[in-house]
Design an enzyme around this catalytic site. Sequence first.
Site, PDB file in Angstrom:
ATOM      1  CG  ASN A 140      65.307  11.939  39.392  1.00 42.31           C
ATOM      2  OD1 ASN A 140      64.600  11.574  38.813  1.00 42.31           O
ATOM      3  ND2 ASN A 140      66.472  11.761  39.552  1.00 42.31           N
ATOM      4  CD  GLU A 172      65.525  18.129  37.595  1.00 43.81           C
ATOM      5  OE1 GLU A 172      64.216  17.949  38.104  1.00 43.81           O
ATOM      6  OE2 GLU A 172      66.504  17.507  38.089  1.00 43.81           O
ATOM      7  CG  HIS A 198      69.142  15.714  36.622  1.00 46.73           C
ATOM      8  ND1 HIS A 198      67.930  15.261  37.021  1.00 46.73           N
ATOM      9  CD2 HIS A 198      69.565  14.247  36.016  1.00 46.73           C
ATOM     10  CE1 HIS A 198      67.673  13.928  36.958  1.00 46.73           C
ATOM     11  NE2 HIS A 198      68.574  13.366  36.376  1.00 46.73           N
ATOM     12  CB  SER A 222      70.118  11.919  38.973  1.00 51.66           C
ATOM     13  OG  SER A 222      70.494  10.495  39.431  1.00 51.66           O
TER      14      SER A 222
END
Length: 550
Positions: free
Chosen positions: A443, A405, A393, A372
């Site tokens: 993130n 992702e 991800h 991540s």
Amino acid sequence: MSTVHTAAVVGLGTAGTELARRLSGAGIRVIGVEPDAEAAARALRAVASGPVEVTSRVAAVAAADLVLEAVPEPEAAKRAVLTALAGHRRADVPIVTTALSTPVAALADAAPGPLLALRFARADRLDAAELARASDAPDEAVRRVVSTLAAGGVTTHEVPDRPGSLAPGLLLGFLNQAAWMCHDGYVEPEALETAVRLGCGWREGPLGVLAAIGHRTATDILRGLQQRLGERYAPAPLLAGPPVAVPPRPEPVTAAVPEVRTVAVLGSGTMATGIAEVFLRAGHRTLLVARTEEKVAEARAAVEFGLLRTGRATEEVTEALGRWSGHTEVAAVARADLVVEAVVEDLAVKRRIFGELGALCRPGTVLATTTSALSVTACAIASGRPRDVLGLHFFNPAAAMDLVELVRTEHTGESALAAARAVLAAAGKVAVECEDRTGFVVNALLFPYLNDALTALEDPRVRPALLDTVMKSVAGQPLGPTRLLDMVGADVALEVQRKLHENQNQNRGRPVPAPADLLRRLVDRGFLGRKSAGRGVRALLTEEERAGAT
């Protein structure tokens, strides 16, 4: 408590018009003050009915029991209008400014007397707002403003007076960073919107929210915050002018899509078993590699429970588990078409594993890491076959969250990307493609926002309940930041924010703050949130307050 029969709204742009509409709809006589004839006409059309009159004369506010200033944001403009209003309003009549980047305390000298500030995220959804007061504003003035706005359907939350207030400033910081991502060409606009909607649970993507706020309004506020809070708030260029076109990516080289029949998952934790469940559901032969036989058995039980939880018939679950196998030797992945690494977030461990995968797997096997925040490129280089390596991800819980992702490095080949796109689509996932950068899309936006929220909590006047409430009601977030942090885990947030800060050179010179002191204290003292039996942000702050009182 005095009743407001007449309210003056000064400035009939989007916000002023909405305030006029709401107050007149509550039966309050509204005097709109707007020197621009075209803007005045638009406002009258928008309000359509109700006791509203429009004038260009500032002196008309003398007839009002409450004055609301809603001119554009720059401090100089606010100060000039407030000074003019103060010369005409009655001495006991509160003035409410919509200044967001400028604290109301800094404007108090321009309008002696009761002065308050109404702060909201977007005028087209003005159901809730924050209310701050100058230090000398009496309680009676606050009650008058609160009751009048409530009559117009606006719920107010009293907050400390600070630049950006709480919810609007936190939201705009997030939105501005999202706009910078597009400007940098890191992610395409449509992909950005999808990533935030699915990854953060938003109803609209950040560019849609910025459009609703208005690019000029957002730019004016951000410039004010930049002056007071630093370069992190420098407005993205696409807000200062026409949207910056993102150059189209080169057409991919046409290549046959490698067929993925067998998927291997390395790891036995929650994410690994969730990913295994995803591929079993999609009809793939799925094998999982764990460190011990006990871990293999636990992983199988978790996958079986996940399949049953979806309400599938026993026969379907039995059929899916017939395509499952568990192993303790990495060599088992040699027969896979796609290998998904989902082990601990430790780059040294991941690099070692990718070195093994590069030697074990046949040419063309797609090798994916679920990291991540770590470098996909580092994993790719370690494999010795970087064209086959990419990032996938998944979001937790992997079986339930639609977003994945899809991270490409500068080495990733089109064949690997095509295979990943196809296998994710077959599994019902929505792939958002982006380049390899710390935090990827979601993130890289989410954790600085959570970090900023924790910084706000260092002010003893800001309590977690207040912060969560205004972020939901004023900023329209599905979950307040302290509740979200407790779900994610303070340890995860600390690690991601630390990496974002350490790698801020990827942010094109824009600073990324170090982890907040409160975040460090949470982790140091074991207040991690849900994973620590509910000991999270609120519990730590309560404990610290009690310790300080003794």
